[in-house]
Every structure is written in C-alpha cells, then in structure tokens.
Design a protein around this motif. Sequence first.
Motif, short mmCIF file in Angstrom:
data_model
loop_
_atom_site.label_atom_id
_atom_site.label_comp_id
_atom_site.label_asym_id
_atom_site.label_seq_id
_atom_site.Cartn_x
_atom_site.Cartn_y
_atom_site.Cartn_z
N ARG A 63 0.94 -1.29 0.16
CA ARG A 63 0.07 0.10 0.06
C ARG A 63 1.11 1.15 -0.26
O ARG A 63 0.59 2.49 0.64
N GLY A 64 2.20 1.24 -0.54
CA GLY A 64 2.97 2.46 -0.51
C GLY A 64 4.23 2.13 0.17
O GLY A 64 5.22 2.16 -0.36
N ARG A 65 4.26 1.59 1.35
CA ARG A 65 5.27 1.59 2.29
C ARG A 65 6.08 0.20 2.02
O ARG A 65 5.39 -0.93 2.07
N VAL A 66 7.21 0.01 1.13
CA VAL A 66 7.90 -1.17 1.28
C VAL A 66 9.21 -0.85 2.22
O VAL A 66 10.11 0.09 2.00
N PRO A 67 9.25 -1.66 3.23
CA PRO A 67 10.41 -1.43 4.31
C PRO A 67 11.78 -1.66 3.79
O PRO A 67 12.00 -2.39 2.87
N THR A 68 12.58 -1.03 4.40
CA THR A 68 13.95 -1.30 4.23
C THR A 68 14.32 -2.42 4.98
O THR A 68 13.60 -2.78 5.86
N ARG A 69 15.71 -3.15 4.64
CA ARG A 69 15.99 -4.07 5.55
C ARG A 69 16.23 -3.85 6.82
O ARG A 69 15.93 -4.59 7.89
N GLU A 70 16.80 -2.57 6.90
CA GLU A 70 16.74 -2.16 8.44
C GLU A 70 15.49 -2.28 9.19
O GLU A 70 15.49 -2.73 10.34
N THR A 71 14.46 -1.57 8.56
CA THR A 71 13.24 -1.58 9.25
C THR A 71 12.62 -3.07 9.42
O THR A 71 12.15 -3.55 10.44
N LEU A 72 12.99 -3.86 8.54
CA LEU A 72 12.53 -5.38 8.41
C LEU A 72 13.47 -6.20 9.61
O LEU A 72 12.86 -6.80 10.43
N ALA A 73 14.87 -5.81 9.80
CA ALA A 73 15.62 -6.32 10.82
C ALA A 73 14.97 -6.07 12.32
O ALA A 73 14.87 -6.90 13.41
N ARG A 74 14.76 -4.57 12.46
CA ARG A 74 13.99 -4.07 13.61
C ARG A 74 12.72 -4.86 13.98
O ARG A 74 12.35 -5.57 15.17
N LEU A 75 11.86 -5.31 12.91
CA LEU A 75 10.48 -5.90 13.00
C LEU A 75 10.93 -7.25 13.63
O LEU A 75 10.17 -7.88 14.41
N VAL A 76 11.81 -8.15 12.87
CA VAL A 76 12.34 -9.34 13.32
C VAL A 76 12.62 -9.22 14.72
O VAL A 76 12.37 -10.30 15.56
N GLY A 77 13.46 -8.29 15.25
CA GLY A 77 13.88 -8.03 16.60
C GLY A 77 12.38 -8.26 17.88
O GLY A 77 12.73 -8.75 18.63
N LEU A 78 11.52 -7.36 17.13
CA LEU A 78 10.27 -7.20 17.89
C LEU A 78 9.75 -8.69 17.86
O LEU A 78 9.03 -9.07 18.82
N LEU A 99 11.02 8.27 4.57
CA LEU A 99 12.25 7.68 3.88
C LEU A 99 13.33 6.91 4.93
O LEU A 99 14.42 6.29 4.71
N ALA A 100 13.25 7.34 6.47
CA ALA A 100 14.06 6.74 7.18
C ALA A 100 13.60 5.33 7.50
O ALA A 100 14.51 4.57 8.24
#
Length: 592
Positions: free
Chosen positions: A101-116, A564-565
């Motif tokens: 829906r617009g947001r495709v996460p960066t790898r850094e964001t995905l890594a943060r998600l996996v930690g959660l 963008l962050a």
Amino acid sequence: MSGADMTSGLYPEPRSLRVEEAAAAGEQVTVIDDSSLPTQGYSIRADADGVVVRHTGAAGHRYAASTLRQLRAVYGGRLPRCEVVDWPDLPVRGFLLDVSRGRVPTRETLARLVGLLELGRYNHLQLHVEHAFAYAHHSTVWRGSSPLTGADLVWLDDTCSAAGIELAANQSSFGHFGRWLAHETYRSRAECPSGWEPVPGHPAPPTVLAPRPENADFVLSLLHEQLGFLSSDTVNIGCDETFELGWGRSRDRVVANGVGSVFVEHVNRIARPLLQQGRRVLAWGDMLAKHPEALPLLDKAVTSLVWSYEAPGATPPELSPRQAKLAQALGFEGGAPPDFASLVEPHVDAGRDFWVCPGTSTWNSFVGRGENARANLLDAAVAGRDSGASGYLVTDWGDNGHLQPPSASFAPLLYGAAVAWCARTNSDLDVAPVLDREVFADVAERLGGSVELLASAAAATGIPALNASPLFSRVLPKALSFVASEVDARGAAAALEALDAGLAALTAARPQCADGDLVVAELQTAARLARVGALRLLGAAGAPRSVDEQDLQGLLDDVRSCWLARSRPGEMDESLRPLREGLDAGAEGPAG
C-alpha cells in the motif's frame, strides 16, 4: 518451594512463576531436552544447587533463555531461586506486514521488526504482496515501487531463521489484483476488464482475476518464483475480498452454481498443485463466511485464515445511505462486529484447520486505535485457544497509503504476542513498561506511555467508526472509510487532550535504542497529523478552534523525512498525495 505467585516484571507473563526473593540460586546450569513437556514449552527450577532448564526443542530452549535473561535483569543481575513452567496457548503465532500500500520497508526496518517478533515469541512472518515483489518477467507492474527482491527474501529468510521465525510466501492470487489489472498487459485477466460499479455513481477499477484455469496457472508461476527464495513450505495464497466475482466473465456460472461454488473451484485450482508438492496452503476465510454452503467444497488440507479487525460488540457507525450501500457491496455487514467464537464455529463444526487473524488497528489512523486493538487481539486469542485454532496471525495493513509509522504498531504487536502466548496471564498486560524496558530502552520511562496515550485519542472522540479512526477521516475525507458523520465537541476536546499529553510525554522521553530519535520523530509527526483531525472535529462542532492548520508544508516535510528513514522511496509520493490534498482542503468531514 516457599514464596508467592508472581506475575510481574517478565514479558510475556509466564503461565506459572514462583519466586523466592530472599536468596540467589546457584550458578551451575543444567539444560535438558525433555519431550514430555508441551510443544515449545520449558521449565526452570533454580535453587541453592543451581539451575535446571528443561525444554522441548530449539523453541523451548530459546524461550527459556529469554526468561532467564529477564529474571536476571529484574533481580539486579542475579538469578533468584524460582520455578517457572510455561508453554504457548497457540502453536503458530504469526505477524503479517502489508508491503503493498505504498510502504516497502528497508532491510533495516525489517531487521527491527524481526527483533520485535523474537521478543514477542512470534514464530511466523508474512509480507503481504500484491505487486511489490520484483518478479522476473513482470517489471511493468512493480517498476517504480522499490519492490522487494529475491535477494531481500533470502536475506530476510536467514534473519528470521536465526530468530526461530518461519518466513512464509504470500501473494494475492484472486482478489486484490488491482495493481496488475491497471496495466493493459494484464487487463484481459480481469473478471471485469472495464471495471465495475458497486454502487450507482461509484465506479471502481477491476481488482479480481476471472476464475479461469489459465489465471490459476499464472498466479502459481508467481508463487513458485517467490517460494524459490524461501526455506519454508508455507504459502498464503490470499483469495480474500473477491468483491466483483459474478459481475463479469463468471456471471453465467455464478447464476447457475452460486458465488461460493465458483469461488471455491478457483481456490482449489491454485491450492491443490501446491498441496501435492507438500506445501502448507493458507487462504483467507471471509468469502466462505459469506457463503458457508461452499465450505465443504474447499480442499480439506487448506488452512482457513479467519479474520476480523473490530472489537466484538462495538457500536457500529450510522452510515449515510450511500456509505451503507457501498459497505454492503464491499462485504461489510451492518450491526455490531461479531466475535471470533462465532466466526470460527463453522470451521470447528467441519473439523477444518484454521487460524484466527486479528489486527493492530493502526491502518486508517495515524497513531492507532489502542482500545479497539486490545479487545480485538484478546478476543482472537481466547477464541483461538478455546476452539483449537492451530495459529494466530496479527495483521498490520496499510489501507489508504499506509500513513501510520511502523512504531505505531509496536504496542499492539507486543500485546497480541503476549495474549497468543498465554491469554490468562497476559490479558491485562501493561505494555508501556515493556516498550520502555525491552524496545525503547527509555531511561525516562515515558515513551511507552506516550504511545498508549496517542492511541487512546480515537476512542476519546466518542465517534463510532469501522476500520478507521475519526481523526484520520477528518484529514483524508476522500479516503474510503466508514465513520459516523456526527461530531461531538467534548469528545474532540478529549481526543486533543490525549494527543497533547502524548506529545508532552514524547518530549520528555530519553530512549537509548538505536532508532530512538526516529521513533520520537515519527510519533510526533503522526500525532500532529491526528491533532489536525481533532481540531477539525472541534471546528465542525462549533467549538473555538485554534487552527492555523499548523505549518502544513513543514508537517509534510517531516512526514517525508520519517517515511524515508523507514521505507523505500518508490511509492511515497503516491501515498502522500491524498494526505497533501486533505491537509490543503481543510476537510469538513468524512466522505459520504
């Protein structure tokens, strides 16, 4: 062992914990793989002689280690004499993130998600794909969207595996195909190539594939390409919200055989080749909820994903006649939302495998709908546990441009994980200190509370809404949402008070996590957007309104910076265009 039951300081709260605070345990640690414990379960006995950890498999070992770490943290670095026995209510505890829906996460964001997810003991992850994957022969569809690539999936699969999480394939395969069908190259595959009109005067573009064998073969080629990058055999084929089925090319067959029969026939075309390959196939259950007579026709090996995103029994909004017709055409029934127990009953009666799927309640909002999220997540966990669901999938959608920041979902993500682990001990969990301690490392202990204050503003308005926040609908009045048109000055003032209190707490926060400054910035920006909605509600109610509409250009610049962050740039401008228009327009109310 002496001591009293204790249910504080650990996340998630164990189902059984006794602590003797007076003395420290011995240092010797013995670890035993004990298959007599429940699946993914573990026990810890710490006394003067040392620590004995029993666990079932790698998962139980992982969860025991997490509990030991937290116990030492709670008791100042020493391990107290204690007994813990714990295992999950539900075997699969998953999270689905919308990347289409617009947001495709960066790898850094995905890594943060996996930690959660690892913190919450999730063991399953899906990325909801419609068009945002770089399929080798379909660049027409994903060009410009900064899509996920095969290399991204391989990296994420490795990252998830290291955290004990299964990364499953996910591709919409029947409905939700609008981003493909918008292109002339694929238009001929549509049920309604020229679009359809769910309500007179409300034309809509095509979103559903025609239920034909060649279309089943087409989506199977997409699924196999994605599966080639993953180690898991689990695949979610989607097949939800096939709204225009029977309005076009399948009309005659639907008239002759019924919508449910035609729907299931096509789902089976997609599912059965995958099942024959030994895959675990998941498919959304909403269409069969509307056509239960077709449930016996669905291949018995397909796992149904039973979803609902509203608090059971919540007051439904009174919609305008046009809204009501549109809601009915899109499958939203009138009346109070059902509970999960009633939704899963047909699957239980048929002896079918199913998962319960609640949501974070953050989409169509800027800062979330905290009260709705907790009720929805807990209802799903209790019903899933009591009815024998094999899984629990928390969904995080991005309707209308995915304008909520990732951090708005952190609290419901953690609450959902806890109640899926053990609803009895975690139903009243205070998530704020968990966020401050485990996620934000906030030495001021203010950031977790600010998240919950901001998420309380939607309910504070007192305005009934379905699948949206009234604050969001006032900022984006053209966005599709079902929100009562009423306004209430006292409710709007209460929402504004909650938002201002949350903003004040954000200013006082001192997070030490790597993304701490970003979390504060994106929540401040989201709260300022929600605040515009509250001020507009006050104005519509005739109350004094100190709206300079803020520095709207500066606010949009902050939205872009925060986006963008966390996310790739591809579809940012497309997602933010309606927001800019809504802010510029000085919205008077939700679209009716």
